[in-house]
Structure formats: structure tokens, C-alpha cells
Scaffold this motif. Structure first.
Motif, PDB file in Angstrom:
ATOM      1  N   PHE A 194      -2.191   3.712  10.592  1.00 41.83           N
ATOM      2  CA  PHE A 194      -3.483   4.323  10.905  1.00 41.83           C
ATOM      3  C   PHE A 194      -3.600   5.733  10.320  1.00 41.83           C
ATOM      4  O   PHE A 194      -4.669   6.124   9.849  1.00 41.83           O
ATOM      5  CB  PHE A 194      -3.704   4.323  12.413  1.00 41.83           C
ATOM      6  CG  PHE A 194      -3.777   2.931  12.986  1.00 41.83           C
ATOM      7  CD1 PHE A 194      -4.892   2.138  12.782  1.00 41.83           C
ATOM      8  CD2 PHE A 194      -2.704   2.401  13.688  1.00 41.83           C
ATOM      9  CE1 PHE A 194      -4.964   0.843  13.280  1.00 41.83           C
ATOM     10  CE2 PHE A 194      -2.756   1.113  14.186  1.00 41.83           C
ATOM     11  CZ  PHE A 194      -3.887   0.328  13.981  1.00 41.83           C
ATOM     12  N   LYS A 195      -2.511   6.483  10.344  1.00 43.31           N
ATOM     13  CA  LYS A 195      -2.526   7.804   9.702  1.00 43.31           C
ATOM     14  C   LYS A 195      -2.881   7.664   8.223  1.00 43.31           C
ATOM     15  O   LYS A 195      -3.697   8.424   7.677  1.00 43.31           O
ATOM     16  CB  LYS A 195      -1.162   8.484   9.851  1.00 43.31           C
ATOM     17  CG  LYS A 195      -0.893   9.162  11.187  1.00 43.31           C
ATOM     18  CD  LYS A 195       0.456   9.859  11.163  1.00 43.31           C
ATOM     19  CE  LYS A 195       0.760  10.542  12.505  1.00 43.31           C
ATOM     20  NZ  LYS A 195      -0.050  11.757  12.696  1.00 43.31           N
ATOM     21  N   THR A 196      -2.276   6.685   7.581  1.00 44.01           N
ATOM     22  CA  THR A 196      -2.496   6.486   6.141  1.00 44.01           C
ATOM     23  C   THR A 196      -3.910   5.989   5.871  1.00 44.01           C
ATOM     24  O   THR A 196      -4.578   6.468   4.945  1.00 44.01           O
ATOM     25  CB  THR A 196      -1.479   5.482   5.576  1.00 44.01           C
ATOM     26  OG1 THR A 196      -0.153   5.884   5.950  1.00 44.01           O
ATOM     27  CG2 THR A 196      -1.566   5.420   4.067  1.00 44.01           C
ATOM     28  N   PHE A 197      -4.372   5.032   6.664  1.00 42.19           N
ATOM     29  CA  PHE A 197      -5.708   4.463   6.453  1.00 42.19           C
ATOM     30  C   PHE A 197      -6.789   5.526   6.595  1.00 42.19           C
ATOM     31  O   PHE A 197      -7.640   5.678   5.708  1.00 42.19           O
ATOM     32  CB  PHE A 197      -5.960   3.325   7.446  1.00 42.19           C
ATOM     33  CG  PHE A 197      -7.307   2.660   7.270  1.00 42.19           C
ATOM     34  CD1 PHE A 197      -7.447   1.576   6.424  1.00 42.19           C
ATOM     35  CD2 PHE A 197      -8.423   3.128   7.944  1.00 42.19           C
ATOM     36  CE1 PHE A 197      -8.693   0.961   6.246  1.00 42.19           C
ATOM     37  CE2 PHE A 197      -9.667   2.534   7.775  1.00 42.19           C
ATOM     38  CZ  PHE A 197      -9.796   1.445   6.927  1.00 42.19           C
ATOM     39  N   TYR A 198      -6.773   6.273   7.711  1.00 43.61           N
ATOM     40  CA  TYR A 198      -7.837   7.250   7.956  1.00 43.61           C
ATOM     41  C   TYR A 198      -7.756   8.430   6.985  1.00 43.61           C
ATOM     42  O   TYR A 198      -8.791   8.976   6.583  1.00 43.61           O
ATOM     43  CB  TYR A 198      -7.780   7.742   9.397  1.00 43.61           C
ATOM     44  CG  TYR A 198      -8.051   6.653  10.419  1.00 43.61           C
ATOM     45  CD1 TYR A 198      -9.209   5.881  10.351  1.00 43.61           C
ATOM     46  CD2 TYR A 198      -7.140   6.385  11.443  1.00 43.61           C
ATOM     47  CE1 TYR A 198      -9.455   4.874  11.282  1.00 43.61           C
ATOM     48  CE2 TYR A 198      -7.379   5.385  12.376  1.00 43.61           C
ATOM     49  CZ  TYR A 198      -8.537   4.628  12.284  1.00 43.61           C
ATOM     50  OH  TYR A 198      -8.781   3.635  13.192  1.00 43.61           O
ATOM     51  N   TYR A 286      -1.731  -6.327   0.025  1.00 45.44           N
ATOM     52  CA  TYR A 286      -2.828  -5.426   0.350  1.00 45.44           C
ATOM     53  C   TYR A 286      -2.266  -4.162   1.000  1.00 45.44           C
ATOM     54  O   TYR A 286      -1.397  -4.236   1.880  1.00 45.44           O
ATOM     55  CB  TYR A 286      -3.839  -6.111   1.269  1.00 45.44           C
ATOM     56  CG  TYR A 286      -4.595  -7.214   0.555  1.00 45.44           C
ATOM     57  CD1 TYR A 286      -5.638  -6.912  -0.316  1.00 45.44           C
ATOM     58  CD2 TYR A 286      -4.231  -8.550   0.722  1.00 45.44           C
ATOM     59  CE1 TYR A 286      -6.317  -7.917  -0.998  1.00 45.44           C
ATOM     60  CE2 TYR A 286      -4.902  -9.562   0.044  1.00 45.44           C
ATOM     61  CZ  TYR A 286      -5.949  -9.226  -0.824  1.00 45.44           C
ATOM     62  OH  TYR A 286      -6.594 -10.221  -1.508  1.00 45.44           O
ATOM     63  N   VAL A 287      -2.774  -3.025   0.574  1.00 45.84           N
ATOM     64  CA  VAL A 287      -2.218  -1.733   0.984  1.00 45.84           C
ATOM     65  C   VAL A 287      -2.208  -1.563   2.495  1.00 45.84           C
ATOM     66  O   VAL A 287      -1.229  -1.079   3.073  1.00 45.84           O
ATOM     67  CB  VAL A 287      -2.999  -0.580   0.316  1.00 45.84           C
ATOM     68  CG1 VAL A 287      -2.543   0.780   0.871  1.00 45.84           C
ATOM     69  CG2 VAL A 287      -2.818  -0.618  -1.200  1.00 45.84           C
ATOM     70  N   PHE A 288      -3.284  -1.983   3.164  1.00 45.21           N
ATOM     71  CA  PHE A 288      -3.387  -1.732   4.610  1.00 45.21           C
ATOM     72  C   PHE A 288      -3.132  -2.984   5.440  1.00 45.21           C
ATOM     73  O   PHE A 288      -3.617  -3.120   6.560  1.00 45.21           O
ATOM     74  CB  PHE A 288      -4.748  -1.103   4.925  1.00 45.21           C
ATOM     75  CG  PHE A 288      -4.936   0.215   4.218  1.00 45.21           C
ATOM     76  CD1 PHE A 288      -4.195   1.325   4.595  1.00 45.21           C
ATOM     77  CD2 PHE A 288      -5.802   0.323   3.142  1.00 45.21           C
ATOM     78  CE1 PHE A 288      -4.340   2.539   3.930  1.00 45.21           C
ATOM     79  CE2 PHE A 288      -5.955   1.531   2.467  1.00 45.21           C
ATOM     80  CZ  PHE A 288      -5.218   2.638   2.864  1.00 45.21           C
ATOM     81  N   GLN A 289      -2.330  -3.888   4.903  1.00 40.01           N
ATOM     82  CA  GLN A 289      -1.926  -5.091   5.615  1.00 40.01           C
ATOM     83  C   GLN A 289      -0.686  -4.778   6.450  1.00 40.01           C
ATOM     84  O   GLN A 289       0.206  -4.062   6.016  1.00 40.01           O
ATOM     85  CB  GLN A 289      -1.623  -6.197   4.605  1.00 40.01           C
ATOM     86  CG  GLN A 289      -1.282  -7.543   5.210  1.00 40.01           C
ATOM     87  CD  GLN A 289      -1.083  -8.611   4.137  1.00 40.01           C
ATOM     88  OE1 GLN A 289      -1.432  -8.408   2.978  1.00 40.01           O
ATOM     89  NE2 GLN A 289      -0.494  -9.738   4.526  1.00 40.01           N
TER      90      GLN A 289
END
Length: 374
Positions: A194-198, A286-289
Motif C-alpha cells: 500500500f505504501k508503494t501503490f499510493y 503485475y506490479v501491484f499484485q
């Protein structure tokens, strides 16, 4: 007899005008007039107006059949996600209203009545449709009737001259850098996804679908760029990857070194996680998988409120991270062209329409300069 005398010297007009084009029920008009001559004029006017609604076309088609034709064409000409949205929209708000309608006899007036029906319609949550939603529904209905025009069933689209309702522009929400830093501090260190996604959302302005479709092979480590050329969503439980929203959405954007480092950190962590779950990991991942299936938008939308819970930070929507990035660029003095290219807008006009109000007030700058003259 269509005209007869009633009390007080008045005359009653009683005219049958066939069936209602929407409900199919019998329609009768019974106005009164002060004289027989005026009553005859009213009768002739009513019959003439009714007769003008008749169509010469002999081709017959029901409204459900027309919907089917439209959706088939929609499936061939658009992305799967658009077809799915149109199907949902039609079934929820349009199909039942026009189920028994006589397509050939529907006019501008019936469409206005439908618009009024939408305005007054109460949704399941007790709220009503916004003007924007009503406009979108009428746009879909117009496309449906355009199919009838193309099929030779009708000559004129009854929606063609219906004006759009005025839109109420709500104040745009976005986080300033200090607010975003506070939000990131609320996310536990063990929730690196979540840190990376946001952080990626805030520092790139990517649309959610573009982020979900991002694969490791789309990150160019040598020039610090993301290659954006696809978008993803879930449709009826199936992960669908398509081309982005517009041709301008296909772009390469530069990313800063710290974001690249964070993505690398997450990639190593993701690989360890996949090894534990016995899931293959590659540049196609996928990056956010974070599990056997690609991620959906819902989890990232819900977690914003979750991380802001019991804090003094007001949560924003997932799409507002895109607005936040645009506001960040504007605050840094970037021009419209740069922002347009980075966000993948179809035109500079779109960028100006959406974000123009965030630019510094030039008139205030001018007024401040006038103070220097005194």
C-alpha cells in the motif's frame, strides 16, 4: 360525437388519440371551450398534432430488440468495460421505462418526460441521480435511438434536441505534500504494497486502471520511465486488460529516483511473497499484485479510509490522487502542455477545464503590482 354542449353554454371536446407511445394505454383528451367554433378548432388541432406523429416506415422493432442491436454494436466498437457499463446502465434505468414503448411515436416530449422521471427517481440509498448522471443516461438513450435511425425504423432521433442539465462542480479534493506524507506515515511498515501503490499514484498521476495493468517489464530502469500503454479492470470477476482511455493515454512518463527505489524494494518483497505462495514471478508479473490473481481497485479504495480512521486527516477518493499529482505539478510551476502529456489528456483544453482553477490568480498578481506604484 367528439363535440357536445355542456352546462353554462360551454362545449366539451372528447377526442381519442390512440395509445400512449410509452405505456400503450388509451389516450383521451377532453378540454372545454366557450364556443362551438373554438371547440372545433381545438379538436382539429389535437387531431393534427396526433397525426403528425405517425411514421411512414413499415419496419417494426420493439424497444428490447433495439437495445439488443445497440449493445451488439457497442461490443464490436468499444472496449469490454464500456459495453459492461452500458449494459448495467440500460438495465437499471432505461429498459423498464421503455419496455412497451412504440418507438415510432416517441417524440421530444416523451424524452423530456423521461428526463423528469430520472430527476425525481429515488435510488436504493435514498439519494437522487445527479445532473451529470441524468445527462449520461440521456446520452446512452440517444445512442439507442440513433441505432433505430440507422436501421430505418425512425427518421428523426427524439433525443437530438434535448438540452443537457447544468452541472454542479464540487470543490476538487486533493492532498498537499504534507498531507500525503502524513497519510503514508499511517501505513504500517509491514504493508509495503500500500505504501508503494499510493506513493506511485501520488507521484505519477496514473489512472487506477493504468496502475493495475502495470507490469515490471513496463518500468525502464535505465531512463527512469514508466511505459503506459494499457489499462485493466475486473468485469464480472474476470481481469480484463485493454488499451488506455484514449490514444493520448499511451505515453512514457519519467519517475524520480526515490520512487524507483521504492518500487525495487517492493519487487524484492513481492518475489519473496510469491515464493512462499508458490506463485511464479517474472517481468510479466503485475506490479501491484499480491496473490495468485491481479489486484482490483476495491482494495485500494477501501484502504484509504481505513488508514485515515481515527486521525485528523480527511480521506480522499482513489482518483483524487491523480488530482493531487496535478496540483503538485501546478504548485511547482509546470505548464499546461507538460501536465497534459504526463496525465495523458486528449487535449490541453481538457487539462485547462479540469485544473485551470488551481493555477495562481493572475489578476491578484496584477493588483499586487499596482501597489508598488503608490
Amino acid at each position: 360525437m367528439p363535440i357536445y354542449k355542456i352546462k353554462k353554454g360551454k362545449y366539451q371536446v372528447d377526442v381519442s388519440l390512440g395509445n400512449d407511445p410509452i405505456t400503450g394505454k388509451r389516450v383521451r383528451k377532453r378540454p372545454t371551450a366557450p364556443s362551438k367554433k373554438e371547440a372545433e378548432y381545438i379538436e382539429a388541432k389535437l387531431r393534427g398534432k396526433h397525426k403528425s406523429k405517425d411514421w411512414l416506415s413499415k419496419k417494426e422493432i420493439s424497444f428490447p430488440e433495439l437495445i439488443k442491436l445497440y449493445l451488439n454494436e457497442c461490443k464490436l466498437s468499444n472496449k469490454p468495460g464500456y459495453h459492461s457499463v452500458q449494459l448495467y446502465t440500460i438495465n437499471k434505468h432505461i429498459r423498464d421505462y421503455f419496455e412497451k414503448a412504440d418507438i415510432k411515436r416517441i417524440t421530444h416530449n416523451e424524452i423530456i418526460e423521461f428526463r423528469n422521471h430520472l430527476i425525481e427517481k429515488e435510488l436504493d440509498d435514498g439519494n437522487k441521480l445527479s445532473n451529470k448522471s441524468v445527462n449520461n443516461l440521456l446520452a446512452t438513450l440517444k445512442q439507442i435511438f440513433e441505432t433505430a435511425v440507422n436501421e430505418g425504423v425512425i427518421q428523426i432521433n427524439p433525443c437530438s434536441k434535448v438540452k443537457r442539465l447544468p452541472l454542479k462542480h464540487n470543490k476538487m479534493k486533493f492532498w498537499r505534500p504534507e498531507e500525503f506524507k502524513k497519510f503514508i506515515s499511517f501505513i504500517p511498515d509491514d504493508q509495503l504494497l500500500f505504501k508503494t501503490f499510493y506513493t506511485t499514484a501520488y507521484l505519477t498521476g496514473l489512472r487506477c486502471g493504468e496502475m493495475l495493468a502495470l507490469q515490471w517489464e513496463d518500468i525502464d530502469q535505465f531512463v527512469n520511465e514508466l511505459d503506459i500503454r494499457k489499462s485493466a479492470t475486473y468485469i464480472r470477476g474476470e481481469f480484463i486488460v485493454t488499451e488506455p482511455k484514449t490514444k493520448n493515454s499511451i505515453r512514457r512518463i519519467s519517475i524520480n529516483q526515490k520512487l524507483l527505489g521504492l518500487l525495487d524494494h517492493w519487487k524484492r518483497h513481492q518475489k519473496e511473497l510469491f515464493n512462499l505462495l508458490k506463485i511464479p514471478h517474472s517481468e510479466k508479473t503485475y506490479v501491484f499484485q499480491y496473490k495468485d490473481k491481479p489486484s482490483s481497485k476495491d482494495i485500494f479504495s477501501r484502504k484509504i479510509k481505513y488508514f485515515c480512521k481515527d486521525t485528523d486527516l480527511e480521506p480522499i477518493r482513489l482518483h483524487d490522487f491523480r488530482h493531487s499529482h496535478a496540483a503538485l505539478l501546478i504548485n511547482q510551476g509546470e505548464d499546461y502542455i507538460t501536465i497534459k502529456e504526463r496525465l495523458g489528456h486528449a487535449s490541453v483544453r481538457t487539462t485547462i477545464d479540469v485544473y485551470g482553477h488551481l493555477y495562481p490568480n493572475k489578476q491578484k498578481e496584477m493588483a499586487d503590482k499596482l501597489d508598488d506604484l503608490l
